[in-house]
Design a protein around this motif. Sequence first.
Motif, mmCIF file in Angstrom:
data_model
loop_
_atom_site.group_PDB
_atom_site.id
_atom_site.type_symbol
_atom_site.label_atom_id
_atom_site.label_comp_id
_atom_site.label_asym_id
_atom_site.label_seq_id
_atom_site.Cartn_x
_atom_site.Cartn_y
_atom_site.Cartn_z
ATOM 1 N N PRO A 193 21.998 -9.079 -34.203
ATOM 2 C CA PRO A 193 22.312 -8.267 -33.019
ATOM 3 C C PRO A 193 22.637 -6.810 -33.325
ATOM 4 N N VAL A 194 23.149 -6.537 -34.506
ATOM 5 C CA VAL A 194 23.502 -5.135 -34.813
ATOM 6 C C VAL A 194 22.232 -4.290 -34.943
ATOM 7 N N CYS A 195 21.284 -4.783 -35.717
ATOM 8 C CA CYS A 195 20.045 -4.017 -35.886
ATOM 9 C C CYS A 195 19.228 -4.011 -34.590
ATOM 10 N N ALA A 196 19.239 -5.128 -33.870
ATOM 11 C CA ALA A 196 18.506 -5.164 -32.599
ATOM 12 C C ALA A 196 19.111 -4.163 -31.608
ATOM 13 N N ALA A 197 20.442 -4.069 -31.595
ATOM 14 C CA ALA A 197 21.097 -3.101 -30.691
ATOM 15 C C ALA A 197 20.729 -1.679 -31.096
ATOM 16 N N ALA A 198 20.630 -1.448 -32.397
ATOM 17 C CA ALA A 198 20.213 -0.119 -32.862
ATOM 18 C C ALA A 198 18.797 0.182 -32.373
ATOM 19 N N GLY A 199 17.919 -0.815 -32.489
ATOM 20 C CA GLY A 199 16.539 -0.619 -32.042
ATOM 21 C C GLY A 199 16.458 -0.316 -30.554
ATOM 22 N N LEU A 200 17.267 -1.017 -29.794
ATOM 23 C CA LEU A 200 17.287 -0.761 -28.341
ATOM 24 C C LEU A 200 17.750 0.656 -28.047
ATOM 25 N N ALA A 201 18.796 1.095 -28.744
ATOM 26 C CA ALA A 201 19.301 2.467 -28.532
ATOM 27 C C ALA A 201 18.226 3.484 -28.892
ATOM 28 N N VAL A 202 17.517 3.235 -29.995
ATOM 29 C CA VAL A 202 16.440 4.161 -30.403
ATOM 30 C C VAL A 202 15.385 4.239 -29.305
ATOM 31 N N LEU A 203 14.946 3.088 -28.799
ATOM 32 C CA LEU A 203 13.884 3.104 -27.788
ATOM 33 C C LEU A 203 14.359 3.798 -26.510
ATOM 34 N N GLU A 204 15.638 3.587 -26.176
ATOM 35 C CA GLU A 204 16.147 4.237 -24.958
ATOM 36 C C GLU A 204 16.175 5.750 -25.110
ATOM 37 N N VAL A 205 16.656 6.229 -26.248
ATOM 38 C CA VAL A 205 16.703 7.685 -26.459
ATOM 39 C C VAL A 205 15.289 8.259 -26.513
ATOM 40 N N MET A 206 14.398 7.541 -27.180
ATOM 41 C CA MET A 206 13.006 8.030 -27.249
ATOM 42 C C MET A 206 12.420 8.228 -25.861
ATOM 43 N N ALA A 207 12.671 7.242 -24.971
ATOM 44 C CA ALA A 207 12.102 7.330 -23.622
ATOM 45 C C ALA A 207 12.823 8.400 -22.794
ATOM 46 N N HIS A 208 14.157 8.380 -22.852
ATOM 47 C CA HIS A 208 14.944 9.298 -22.017
ATOM 48 C C HIS A 208 14.728 10.758 -22.408
ATOM 49 N N ASP A 209 14.701 11.018 -23.707
ATOM 50 C CA ASP A 209 14.570 12.404 -24.185
ATOM 51 C C ASP A 209 13.118 12.800 -24.438
ATOM 52 N N ARG A 210 12.188 11.921 -24.078
ATOM 53 C CA ARG A 210 10.741 12.182 -24.285
ATOM 54 C C ARG A 210 10.484 12.690 -25.703
ATOM 55 N N LEU A 211 10.898 11.880 -26.674
ATOM 56 C CA LEU A 211 10.732 12.298 -28.069
ATOM 57 C C LEU A 211 9.262 12.333 -28.488
ATOM 58 N N ASP A 212 8.388 11.668 -27.711
ATOM 59 C CA ASP A 212 6.949 11.799 -28.010
ATOM 60 C C ASP A 212 6.516 13.245 -27.792
ATOM 61 N N ARG A 213 6.880 13.794 -26.625
ATOM 62 C CA ARG A 213 6.523 15.192 -26.331
ATOM 63 C C ARG A 213 7.187 16.152 -27.297
ATOM 64 N N GLN A 214 8.464 15.869 -27.573
ATOM 65 C CA GLN A 214 9.222 16.742 -28.469
ATOM 66 C C GLN A 214 8.574 16.774 -29.864
ATOM 67 N N ALA A 215 8.139 15.594 -30.355
ATOM 68 C CA ALA A 215 7.499 15.540 -31.680
ATOM 69 C C ALA A 215 6.189 16.333 -31.659
ATOM 70 N N ALA A 216 5.450 16.227 -30.557
ATOM 71 C CA ALA A 216 4.176 16.957 -30.469
ATOM 72 C C ALA A 216 4.436 18.465 -30.494
ATOM 73 N N GLU A 217 5.394 18.913 -29.686
ATOM 74 C CA GLU A 217 5.663 20.366 -29.608
ATOM 75 C C GLU A 217 6.220 20.899 -30.918
ATOM 76 N N ARG A 218 7.213 20.220 -31.453
ATOM 77 C CA ARG A 218 7.850 20.678 -32.689
ATOM 78 C C ARG A 218 6.853 20.615 -33.843
ATOM 79 N N GLY A 219 5.998 19.586 -33.812
ATOM 80 C CA GLY A 219 4.977 19.453 -34.854
ATOM 81 C C GLY A 219 4.008 20.624 -34.811
ATOM 82 N N ASP A 220 3.593 21.024 -33.602
ATOM 83 C CA ASP A 220 2.680 22.175 -33.474
ATOM 84 C C ASP A 220 3.338 23.427 -34.033
ATOM 85 N N GLN A 221 4.622 23.576 -33.697
ATOM 86 C CA GLN A 221 5.357 24.762 -34.164
ATOM 87 C C GLN A 221 5.439 24.793 -35.700
#
Length: 430
Positions: free
Chosen positions: A293-321
């Motif tokens: 449950p500890v690692c699974a909870a970590a995974g859930l938190a990661v997925l939530e932050v990724m979706a909420h903060d749109r880390l896909d877009r952020q990685a694309a923009e920062r990567g271009d920069q």
Amino acid sequence: MSDLYDRDRRANAGLQKLRFFPQAVVGGKGSRLRTDDGRWLLDLSASWGAVSLGHGHPALVSAVTAAVADPAGASVLSSATSPATVLAERLLALWPGAADRRVWLGHSGSDAMEAAVRAARRATGRQGIIAFSGAYHGCTTGTIAVSGHQSLGGDRAAGLIQIPFPDASRDEDGAAILADLSRRLDATPDSVAACLIEPIQADGGMVVPPAGFLSALAALCRRHGILVIADEVKVGLCRTGATHAHTAEGFTPDILVLGKGLGGGLPLSAVIGPAAVMDGATAFAMQTLHGNPVCAAAGLAVLEVMAHDRLDRQAAERGDQLKAALSRLKTRHPIITSVRGRGLALGVELALGPDRRPAAAETARLVWRAHELGLVVYYVGTGSNVLELTPPLTLSGAEAEEAAAILGQAFNDLAAGRIPDDAAAGFAGW
Ligand SMILES: Cc1ncc(COP(=O)(O)O)c(C=O)c1O
């Protein structure tokens, strides 16, 4: 050499070390690591891509703290648990499609790749595996047997077909590789269980394949009943600027393997595949603390932050920069022969002469100097000559500029002969 580094040398086994400079850290925050002598290092590796949200992200801290305080047992082997079930549901939702799929949870990229290969062999009744030379799929006996990276000793699997990974930065189109493979598969039908594909070959040198190559390979495999396994352990989950790295290559794998960034720094991996493969047996690929449950909870938190903060877009923009800043460095330093990658999975190749001979010694001295200047970056590649940039997906624009400036200083020092020849002596890298 710091006291901590020296004590580590005497206490911790060399078997698990891959060292590039005398780094000794005691803490971290965001994109930075704190050393035992009180310096703050800008971290362009994120522990080989694992620390996806940066160090000490508050969402991860609170999710893990809560899971430790009120744990749903410690394992998914003999009990359904809430964190593992919700995590599996989220992972299924992140990979839409008609297929009826199941999720397997593990601790590392190695155990996940090994489970995926074993499940594919079991489901197809075939033993053969297609994999790329230069590929790193893990450091267990089973994954070494299907890897092609020069750092891995050990025996290769019977029936392993190794093919070259074509490099778009060298204008290779991969047509001859596909033609050879096609002939070979026609000659030995029904012998290969799975084909292991990294959408970008990371430890082999952050090599980006030519457009259309991987989709053609996947189509060839399908025609022969071969399961396509995407190893997205390093470049998956938003790092390339998309949720899944294979989408940019235009193919859909049968089985998707995730690790590293999924746990945000905690040990967590996942295999997602067809129910017919993943439910084919019980008690077949398990370790006591899988799905804890500890690692699974970590995974859930990661997925939530990724979706909420749109880390896909952020990685694309920062990567271009970052890529633009590195490309400017390339115009000033002829030793930089290629800047490549997608999003925040970037490689900088150092080579010499028109035939691009790997500048391995220079690369080792450059990363050593960058560390002295306050930057953490390691190198990969079959020629040990490609800087690998996999920073936290939360890297800021200012941090990206700062990282490029430090690298610029390190390249200036290399060109001016200001880095001692023996600076990196004793740090073997790989
Ligand atoms: C593409 C890929 N697959 C698998 C692995 C193995 O992952 P782990 O070291 O977490 O076992 C790695 C590690 O670098 C990797 O880059």
